[in-house]
Design an enzyme around this catalytic site. Structure first.
Site, PDB file in Angstrom:
ATOM      1  N   GLN A  32       0.821  -1.198   0.000  1.00 36.70           N
ATOM      2  CA  GLN A  32       0.000   0.000   0.000  1.00 36.70           C
ATOM      3  C   GLN A  32       0.861   1.256   0.000  1.00 36.70           C
ATOM      4  O   GLN A  32       0.335   2.361  -0.076  1.00 36.70           O
ATOM      5  CB  GLN A  32      -0.909   0.013   1.238  1.00 36.70           C
ATOM      6  CG  GLN A  32      -1.856  -1.170   1.325  1.00 36.70           C
ATOM      7  CD  GLN A  32      -2.644  -1.251   2.613  1.00 36.70           C
ATOM      8  OE1 GLN A  32      -2.771  -2.314   3.191  1.00 36.70           O
ATOM      9  NE2 GLN A  32      -3.179  -0.133   3.092  1.00 36.70           N
TER      10      GLN A  32
ATOM     11  N   ARG B 262      -8.481  -1.165   8.421  1.00 37.42           N
ATOM     12  CA  ARG B 262      -9.500  -0.159   8.168  1.00 37.42           C
ATOM     13  C   ARG B 262      -9.684   0.736   9.375  1.00 37.42           C
ATOM     14  O   ARG B 262     -10.786   0.916   9.889  1.00 37.42           O
ATOM     15  CB  ARG B 262     -10.810  -0.878   7.846  1.00 37.42           C
ATOM     16  CG  ARG B 262     -11.624  -0.107   6.849  1.00 37.42           C
ATOM     17  CD  ARG B 262     -12.716  -0.925   6.244  1.00 37.42           C
ATOM     18  NE  ARG B 262     -13.310  -0.149   5.168  1.00 37.42           N
ATOM     19  CZ  ARG B 262     -14.176  -0.625   4.294  1.00 37.42           C
ATOM     20  NH1 ARG B 262     -14.537  -1.869   4.359  1.00 37.42           N
ATOM     21  NH2 ARG B 262     -14.665   0.140   3.358  1.00 37.42           N
ATOM     22  N   CYS B 263      -8.588   1.302   9.817  1.00 34.98           N
ATOM     23  CA  CYS B 263      -8.611   2.016  11.078  1.00 34.98           C
ATOM     24  C   CYS B 263      -7.463   2.994  11.086  1.00 34.98           C
ATOM     25  O   CYS B 263      -6.350   2.632  10.794  1.00 34.98           O
ATOM     26  CB  CYS B 263      -8.436   1.004  12.207  1.00 34.98           C
ATOM     27  SG  CYS B 263      -8.071   1.737  13.794  1.00 34.98           S
TER      28      CYS B 263
ATOM     29  N   GLU C 126     -12.847   4.306   6.200  1.00 30.86           N
ATOM     30  CA  GLU C 126     -12.851   3.471   7.401  1.00 30.86           C
ATOM     31  C   GLU C 126     -14.017   3.741   8.337  1.00 30.86           C
ATOM     32  O   GLU C 126     -14.259   2.966   9.258  1.00 30.86           O
ATOM     33  CB  GLU C 126     -11.542   3.697   8.167  1.00 30.86           C
ATOM     34  CG  GLU C 126     -10.335   3.321   7.364  1.00 30.86           C
ATOM     35  CD  GLU C 126      -9.063   3.955   7.888  1.00 30.86           C
ATOM     36  OE1 GLU C 126      -7.987   3.435   7.591  1.00 30.86           O
ATOM     37  OE2 GLU C 126      -9.140   4.979   8.597  1.00 30.86           O
TER      38      GLU C 126
END
Lengths: 796, 327
Positions: A223, A370-371, A741
């Site tokens: 990523q 996702r945080c 998120e």
């Protein structure tokens, strides 16, 4: 005067444009790391430890070397001779690449085989004899801190125990005073279980070192390609300009693909040693058992309250179980990430947070999924605590939140823990949600149902999330400041290529970045191609995670478009033979203020940049922007869930779920809705079924998709989404705040609160996630809290 | 997927298949739907040297009813065939209830009932259903054909009574002697998960009395549990709240659950009791099971889960279900 362009028609801001990347994905024409085949490519497999904690007495690879087709066997010992047995983590710890002295978690990398095909590599891994001497195992912070606990990190000097850090933030004295003045003190203890980002595509890499050019090319699932390039330069001591990292299509990341993993390092070393491309593709169990997980935090806190419902202060203590290595890939200077964003939406005068991180015999990680660096734990705890406090006070759940919200006119608002929230309309979002769910009617229905023995419940959760790490003052990775970048090249025919330092893993950058360009320049979005992920071509950027793409890279896209527009304005003045001051802009066109029908399009300006520029002007129409955000962006959301619990079985069903997201300006509403639905699905999963846990021997339960329960379409409830509240970010160029998120962050508490509300007559304060039916049943039957991850409870 | 090396054969006749199995001995495995074997090979928990793929064998994909009411299911009949079967819906409520609850649609498209029986997973659904119905497995080997009662066929966890050179070619469900009723209920964490608890109940009644009953349990012991005492408690009298309660208690007693990540032992035992009551209580109308979790666990903003009566009301005495997917 020409007709102004219709922004929606050209695919600009607010257009629900179909995702351009989907065409190739749906046709099976994506290009993922495993799709890439290079001439002469070899295949690597990793041998993993079956034990969670054991001394390695010997590693005998001789039988593996004897298998035809085996080209190389890497062991910890061989790595050590090259000073590569250990590598630095992004949290200033070290992590084993291949184990030398001990294995410290089940699934840890012990050896690698590189062979002609993956079958041979796998056979050879099985032929490696490793002799282990088992050691006592630690699977939670209590065990980690017990007297006489074995020291997991005996490799480190000055590490006498299993504590990684003690950290605090806030005003202790002020908070103590608040508690002295309190009428009521509410307490809550809970565990946020370990979960895993679990992208469908696992991690992998193809390292290709070319001796002739001295250049190393790595195709990999990352990523953050530029950070990987920097890390490889530092770890492998290769010159940075001789390293090219390419992230092709990525099948989901969710934070799992930010860290540097041993598999990447081993494939790079193997390629350098063998001078051939080496492919490593992780299998699903390898991904679930060894790579960056999320959560696994114990929270124990209390809230000081006035009788009338005013919150006076909050004390939070967190124990974070980081696994065997402190390898959080998080860029803040705060050891526990952004946990202290808890209660940021509420006007609370005083707060004090203490946190302790510990090692355990579990896979390393902690912040992925996702945080925005532990905001998920923060918001979950916040909303569970709000529910408990409202129950203690006997105040309505919605009313209690409303009376404590930061009010619209208080922004920018400095929270008790020092964050500066930028904007929001919290009460309005709550109102929209309550109306949508039919709050008053449901409460009546609930009371009537209860008389007949039926258990209905309603749960409210709100969340605000600090997004966009960072600003460069407070956020960096390995000292590199957290900014991002965009480069825009407009060709002479008005078509363009845009590159950014971010990297889409499903977010739809190829679609939305072009929409920002369309909004700023009036070029149709379909005329802008977006490219990311190749460090040889993309401008330097920090990658995509923590919902930072839109707040940071997206802002850079707007800013670089504005630079292009500024130059185009000069070209327009030249073409129209007026001075720049006399030029006006409308979408896609400059015109003369005094004669609006005299104008030139942005495409005509582009052509002029290559064919008819004024004397002294540099030809071409391209630029680069680096964007350092002045602050984080703060989206807000309200999630409301209604459930029915079967008192006989503990099974609960979602009746309704309403989501009100205020994420500022929406670039592509369809993609935003997709993000919210995906996040809510994950929230439902975490609250109901999804967790990774460990038995007392450190065996991972949840290391495959038979036990790690991703919800299917069958279980996933329907969601009702609301977008009517829009509070643009005051400091973002297009007012966007980020959204990727939010629903996964704020959603879980809504589900849990709903179930707890349904069984409120039992007096049970907490059931730890996941709320499997047996745990709900146990709470109902015995009127007791159900704590911890499921297998922690002993049989018989 | 990178299994160990194996030889693959796809015979065209049963005789050829049996000859191959004879040759391969203990290291040979039959591949039908592959939904259990292939994952085991992927994980290298199973590393057979010879795979005998029987998918090319002709005439094994049937399920049909004999004139006397016996139902026969061929070795290549897929779960999906049974799920869509008009025959089962009309004639076999217990099987019709179970078929849509087997794993997930993708598995159902390939997996087979006979293969599931052979695999003998204690968490397999079909073994309980066939046990409750008193079924048989037909094996073909070099010595010909033999019919094995299901109770003798499943010999332990992941163990069956087949000799290495035998192939299970058919399952037989005997014709009921009275009005057949019952159902299958399953608690699972998610579609496709193994059962936390599964309960199959079959009753045959005539003259207002239960003449035969079978109760079998999934996922609550080392193997499929045939709760014979529980079933006996129903026989020889009309179905009543009292006999149902007694059967439920005895079934719960017969269960041997373990606490694990799917739930506590106590809970699983409780669910056995609950499911027996729910299946048996449906037909007599009065005691429609309370609570939700029914309507195939949907949620999904529908009316589902809005309380008592949302379960599939079928089961006892009807032909279209008795199924519930809880959780």
């Amino acid at each position: 005067m020409s007709q102004a362009l219709d922004e929606i028609k050209i695919g600009g801001l607010g257009a629900s444009r179909k995702r351009v990347e989907d065409d190739r994905f749906i046709r099976g024409r994506g290009n993922y790391t495993d799709d890439i085949t290079l001439p002469g490519m070899l295949h690597m497999e990793i041998l993993r430890s079956p034990l969670a904690h054991a001394r390695i007495k010997s590693v005998d690879a001789s039988k593996a070397w004897d298998i035809p087709g085996v080209r190389l066997v890497l062991t910890g010992e061989m790595m050590a001779t090259r000073n590569l047995a250990w590598m630095p983590t992004l949290s200033y710890d070290t992590q084993a690449v291949l184990a030398t002295d001990k294995v410290r978690f089940q699934g840890q990398e012990v050896a690698c085989v590189i062979a002609d095909d993956p079958y041979i590599a796998k056979d050879a891994c099985e032929a490696i004899d490793v002799e282990y001497e088992p050691l006592p195992v630690i699977v939670n912070p209590v065990q980690a801190q017990a007297d006489g606990a074995p020291v997991i990190r005996d490799d480190k000097e000055n590490q006498p125990d299993n504590v990684i850090y003690d950290w605090e933030v806030g005003d202790k004295a002020g908070t103590d005073r608040a508690f002295e003045q309190a009428d009521v003190i509410s307490k809550l203890k809970l565990h946020y279980p370990r979960s895993h980002p679990s992208p469908i595509e696992c991690c992998g890499s193809i390292a290709d070192f070319n001796r002739a050019t001295s250049k190393l090319t790595v195709y990999m699932t990352t990523q953050a390609p530029h950070i990987i390039r920097a890390a490889v330069a530092l770890v492998a001591e290769l010159p940075e300009h001789m390293i090219r990292i390419v992230s092709p299509d990525i099948g989901g990341g969710f934070g799992n693909k930010v860290p540097v993993y041993p598999g990447y390092v081993c494939s790079i070393l193997a390629s350098i040693l063998l001078e051939r491309p080496v492919k490593w593709i992780e299998d699903k169990s390898g991904n679930l058992i060894s790579t960056g997980f999320a959560r696994d935090m114990y929270l124990d806190s209390e809230m000081a309250l006035r009788k009338d419902g005013k919150i006076l202060g909050v004390r939070i203590h967190a124990d974070a179980d980081h696994g065997a290595f402190f390898s959080d890939a998080q860029p803040s200077k705060f050891k526990i990430g952004l946990l202290h964003s808890a209660f940021a939406a509420y006007d609370i005068p005083a707060g004090h947070l203490t946190a302790r991180g510990t090692y355990s015999n579990k896979a390393p990680g902690g912040v992925a999924y996702r945080c925005s660096f532990r905001v998920t734990e923060a918001m979950f705890f916040q909303e569970r605590m709000m529910q408990a406090a409202a129950v203690d006070l006997g105040i309505d759940q919605a009313e209690f939140r409303r009376m404590n919200f930061v009010q619209d006119e208080q922004f920018p608002y400095r929270t008790a823990f020092g964050f500066l929230t930028d904007s929001g309309q919290y009460a309005k979002c709550l109102d929209v949600g309550l109306k949508a769910v039919g709050y008053e009617e449901f409460r009546q229905q609930q009371a009537e149902a209860r008389k007949r023995g039926r258990l209905l419940g309603l749960g409210i959760s709100t969340m605000t999330e600090p997004l966009g790490a960072g600003n460069s003052r407070e956020y960096d990775i390995l000292g590199i400041k957290m900014f991002d970048s965009a480069e825009l090249k407009v060709h002479m025919t008005g078509k363009a290529i845009l590159r950014t330092g971010a990297k889409s893993q499903g977010q739809g950058h190829e679609t939305t970045w072009a929409q920002i360009v369309a909004h700023e320049l009036g070029l149709p979005a379909e005329d802008v191609v977006v490219e990311e992920g190749d460090t040889d071509t993309a401008p330097f950027g920090m990658g995509t995670y923590a919902s930072r793409s839109t707040p940071v890279a997206g802002a850079a896209v707007a800013m670089v478009s504005r630079k292009i527009r500024a130059k185009a304005r000069k070209l327009a003045a030249h073409l129209l033979e007026v001075s720049e001051e006399d030029i006006e802009w409308e979408l896609g066109r400059f015109y003369v203020r005094s004669a609006p029908d005299r104008g030139v399009t942005i495409q005509e300006c582009a052509m002029a940049a290559y064919s008819n520029m004024p004397d002294g002007m540099e030809p071409g129409l391209e630029n680069t922007a680096y964007y350092d955000p002045p602050n984080l962006t703060w989206p807000f959301a309200v999630y409301i869930v209604t459930v029915e619990v079967d008192p006989e079985t503990g099974v609960w069903d979602v009746l309704n779920m309403v989501a009100v997201d205020d994420c500022g300006v929406r670039i592509n509403p369809m993609i935003v809705e997709g993000q919210i639905m995906g996040g809510l699905t994950e929230a439902y999963a975490m609250s109901s079924t999804q967790f990774i846990t460990f038995d007392s021997e450190g065996n991972c339960v949840g290391s495959n998709y038979m036990d790690y329960m991703l919800p299917s379409a069958w279980e996933t409830p329907g969601f009702e989404l609301h977008s009517e509240v829009v509070t643009p970010s005051p400091h973002h160029p297009i007012g966007a705040k980020g959204v990727g998120e939010c629903a996964a962050v704020g959603g879980p508490a809504a589900f849990v609160n709903a179930v707890m509300d349904a069984i409120s007559d039992t007096g049970v304060r907490n059931i730890d996630m996941p709320l499997l039916p047996d745990r709900v049943w146990e709470a109902i039957k015995y009127h007791r809290d159900v704590s911890g991850a499921p297998p922690v409870r002993a049989d018989d | 997927m990178y299994p160990s090396r194996f030889r693959y054969e796809a015979p065209r006749s049963i005789a050829e298949a049996i000859a191959l199995l004879r040759e391969g001995g203990d290291d040979a495995k039959v591949l039908a739907g592959g939904q259990s074997l292939v994952p085991l090979m992927k994980l290298r928990f199973a590393s057979p040297e010879l795979i005998v793929d029987i998918n090319n064998l002709p005439g094994l994909d049937y399920h049909r009813e004999d004139p006397d009411g016996t139902i026969r299911i061929g070795a290549l009949c897929r779960h999906a065939d049974l799920e869509r079967s008009a025959l089962l819906k009309a004639r076999q409520p217990v099987m019709a209830a179970a078929a849509p609850l087997i794993a997930d649609p993708i598995v159902r498209n390939r997996g087979t009932l006979v293969g599931s029986l052979c695999h003998a997973d204690p968490q397999g659904d079909w073994a309980s259903v066939v046990t409750a119905l008193g079924g048989f497995v037909v094996a073909r080997g070099p010595g010909g054909r033999r019919t094995i009662p299901i109770a003798d066929f499943v010999t332990g966890p992941f163990q069956n009574a087949l000799a290495p050179d035998e192939i299970a070619v058919e399952a037989i469900i005997p014709a009921p002697k009275g009005a057949l009723a019952g159902g299958y209920l399953k608690l699972e964490r998610r579609v496709g998960d193994f059962a936390t608890v599964g309960v199959a109940v079959a009753t045959e009644s005539s003259g207002g009395k239960v003449t035969r009953a079978g109760i079998a349990l999934t996922g609550v012991g080392g193997s499929t549990i045939n709760a014979t005492a529980a079933a006996e408690a129903l026989v020889g009298q009309p179905l009543s709240a009292e006999s149902i309660r007694q059967a439920a208690d005895l079934a719960a007693e017969a269960a041997r659950p373990r606490t694990d990540h799917r739930g506590s032992a106590e809970y699983k035992r409780h669910m056995v009791r609950t499911f027996v009551v729910r299946i048996l209580s449906r037909g007599d109308g009065g005691e429609a099971a309370a609570g939700n979790g029914g309507e195939a666990g949907a949620g999904n903003g529908s009316e589902a889960g809005a309380g008592g009566g949302t379960q599939n009301s079928a089961g006892n005495g009807t032909a279209d279900g008795g199924a519930e997917r809880a959780a």
